[in-house]
Enzyme design. Structure first.
Site, PDB file in Angstrom:
ATOM      1  N   HIS A 281       0.821  -1.207   0.000  1.00  0.00           N
ATOM      2  CA  HIS A 281       0.000   0.000   0.000  1.00  0.00           C
ATOM      3  C   HIS A 281       0.858   1.261   0.000  1.00  0.00           C
ATOM      4  O   HIS A 281       0.686   2.132   0.852  1.00  0.00           O
ATOM      5  CB  HIS A 281      -0.976  -0.060   1.165  1.00  0.00           C
ATOM      6  N   CYS A 282       1.751   1.357  -0.966  1.00  0.00           N
ATOM      7  CA  CYS A 282       2.627   2.537  -1.080  1.00  0.00           C
ATOM      8  C   CYS A 282       3.359   2.795   0.224  1.00  0.00           C
ATOM      9  O   CYS A 282       3.595   3.963   0.584  1.00  0.00           O
ATOM     10  CB  CYS A 282       1.846   3.794  -1.495  1.00  0.00           C
TER      11      CYS A 282
END
Lengths: 380, 380
Positions: free
Chosen positions: B336-337
């Site tokens: 998630h980044c």
């Protein structure tokens, strides 16, 4: 309200722009490029479609070479600051907007040198002056396509040829031309094209973009999540992700796509001819009013649908206030974020009253504007 | 579609957000802060109202200390790069998003040193570790308020006290908390607050902002037209104009105002409690499914409405694909980044399936999500 401030932002937009944005927000308001679910994919497709439409409009081979930005200013900053290094030399003109001049001024401190070509009092440029200013370290030529003050159109094709001849990057600020004037980045040798989404392209505010020629290496100005290469602590090095960090303005970009579709369906030439006819009529009628000082070429073959005037020595803000309050006509007064352009045309102290026509203006709007200017001229 | 991807962007928005944006675009779609006509003034008032609403929500004295940006990433870049100079030291955590880590990584080349505090496997931080890392040249502490991976909430009040004690600037990334958790920039000693407009604040995509404490001097990252001091070739030095160049996302910002009004009217505590109840129920039910690996604190007093899981050793993308295609449930899979956060919780190879609840989710949504996870767990 007669809206003649289209050079600031076009208003209204085609109905399909409003409808498309609402549909995007209500039916698939997800974050594109992050998740893989249906709504996210549909949002991603919508954004890609706008890239394709822009590519068609500007003759761009690869839609991924278009970077979406917050506005044209954001795009100009990215192009200028992403390219230039200390020791580089830039050539620009005295008719540029502060969105070009202020970044260049800021770069002076970092050792970037700028030559500003002086334009004529109608805002026109002698292309030979650009060629004469080229030095060994000239890295960039940046010019507007059409002045936001006088509408003066610049010979971007000729400038592009010069840039190509000397191997210099050419960047065009299409803030006042995109969506109305023909732009072909390949034929015109444009290496970077900065454009707003919310003016001639008829999209909403909060949109803009930068086309970057394949192979032109820019440094990113910001980093962040891109939904790609999430394992890396460094920015991905491919376009458009390198320059598109964080959540995009999805409904805005999709709305912009609807605006471009409207333009392509109606025909850019038809829009341009409509604006030219309005502008021609407006200039002709204004010339008949003795007190009116007209700036710029006063020739629709050399001028976009932007007409700057003054009435005698009246303060431009005062006249604009009367136009708004008495005649219900919206224009912009003062200095139009382009101080050198005002000096060039001799309207630095007084500012100008700027009328800018858009695709939805009518002859009736222009007649009323002429009538209002005539009445104000008689009163003073 | 059951939408459980609110950590990416909240969906749907309150109806009043859509309606307000449409009204802004159709009835006064002008460019604020440039011209002086009625439509431009109304657009300007709309933007100022959003500044006032944000000020109320975050207890900011002067609405002009809020800068609107393209998104939270843009705000984080401005705060981090606008503040730090070569030789400065920064303290951050291993649970940060790439929107914090990537700018810091990029600044390493410019001689900025970063200390990354290692968090526990549930993503929690020992505040003493921050204090121990402070050096003479520590200029900035930057932490998220709530992890986008595990929901883990960070003790921003305590960190703010430490920052104040040592005279260090404290910046909070409120991407997952603004609009749901209480944030008081004065009481909590927050010098810079970066927030997205389109998550908990319920505004549209294309909006975000940065609060900058009065007197904190940042360098702008871009220059351009501001509609103010148009005679100058240099950027105005007052807020917010110094950091707001070019046309703003007017309908987006006005829509954001409508989202904040909705929050203030309903009550932020009511929204928070609703999300907590859903999250609590979800975690409790998931704990009953043997194959499910739950990440994060698993305690709604320590966790925002974000729940990351895996099912056995199944690929998170594969499970999310099934959730979408078979059960019509939208979640986000993968990394998630936030690569260091994944390493921290031990889910770097597998990624996670992230469920994130929003104000409009119901218990029925959660029941269906639990049922879907149960069925997938039985199948594998």
């Amino acid at each position: 309200m007669i809206y003649l401030d289209n050079a600031a932002t076009s208003y209204p937009k085609p109905n399909i722009v409003y409808e498309t944005m609402m549909k995007a927000m209500k039916e698939y308001g997800a974050n594109p490029g992050r998740s893989g679910h249906k709504l996210a994919l549909e949002a991603g497709r919508g954004i890609f479609e706008t890239r394709e439409l822009l590519s068609k409009l500007f003759n761009i081979d690869n839609p991924m070479n278009i970077v979406f930005t917050h506005n044209a200013t954001d795009a100009l900053n990215l192009g200028i600051k992403g390219l230039l290094k200390p020791g580089d030399h830039v050539i620009t003109t005295s008719m540029e907007h502060n969105s070009v001049l202020r970044p260049l001024k800021a770069l002076e401190k970092a050792g970037v040198e700028t030559t500003i070509i002086q334009c004529s009092p109608t805002g026109e440029i002698d292309v030979a002056d650009i060629e004469k200013s080229i030095k060994d370290d000239t890295r960039l030529i940046v010019t507007t396509h059409a002045s936001n003050l006088t509408g003066t159109i610049y010979p971007i094709r000729e400038i592009g040829e010069i840039a190509k001849k000397y191997g210099i990057v050419y960047m065009v600020d299409a803030a006042q031309s995109a969506g109305v004037y023909d732009i072909d980045v390949q034929e015109m040798n444009i290496d970077m094209l900065a454009f707003p989404g919310h003016k001639g392209l008829l999209g909403p505010q909060g949109t803009g973009g930068l086309y970057i020629r394949e192979g032109l290496d820019l440094h990113q100005l910001k980093e962040g999540g891109t939904g790609s290469k999430s394992n890396l602590l460094t920015q991905p090095d491919f376009l458009p992700d390198k320059f598109e960090s964080g959540t995009p303005n999805t409904p805005g970009i999709i709305g912009l796509g609807a605006g471009i579709k409207y333009i392509l369906e109606r025909g850019i030439e038809d829009i341009r001819n409509h604006e030219k006819e309005l502008t021609k009529y407006f200039i002709e009628e204004l010339k008949k009013i003795q007190e009116v000082k007209l700036y710029g070429p006063c020739n629709v073959e050399k001028q976009a649908a932007v007409v700057s005037i003054n009435i005698g020595d009246e303060d431009s803000s005062e006249v604009s206030y009367i136009l708004d309050n008495v005649f219900n006509i919206a224009v912009r007064p003062g200095l139009h974020c382009a101080p050198l352009a005002h000096k060039t045309i001799g309207a630095y102290e007084q500012g100008t009253i700027r009328f800018s026509m858009g695709v939805f203006n009518t002859f009736n709007d222009i007649e009323k504007a002429v009538e209002a200017v005539r009445k104000i001229s008689e009163e003073i």
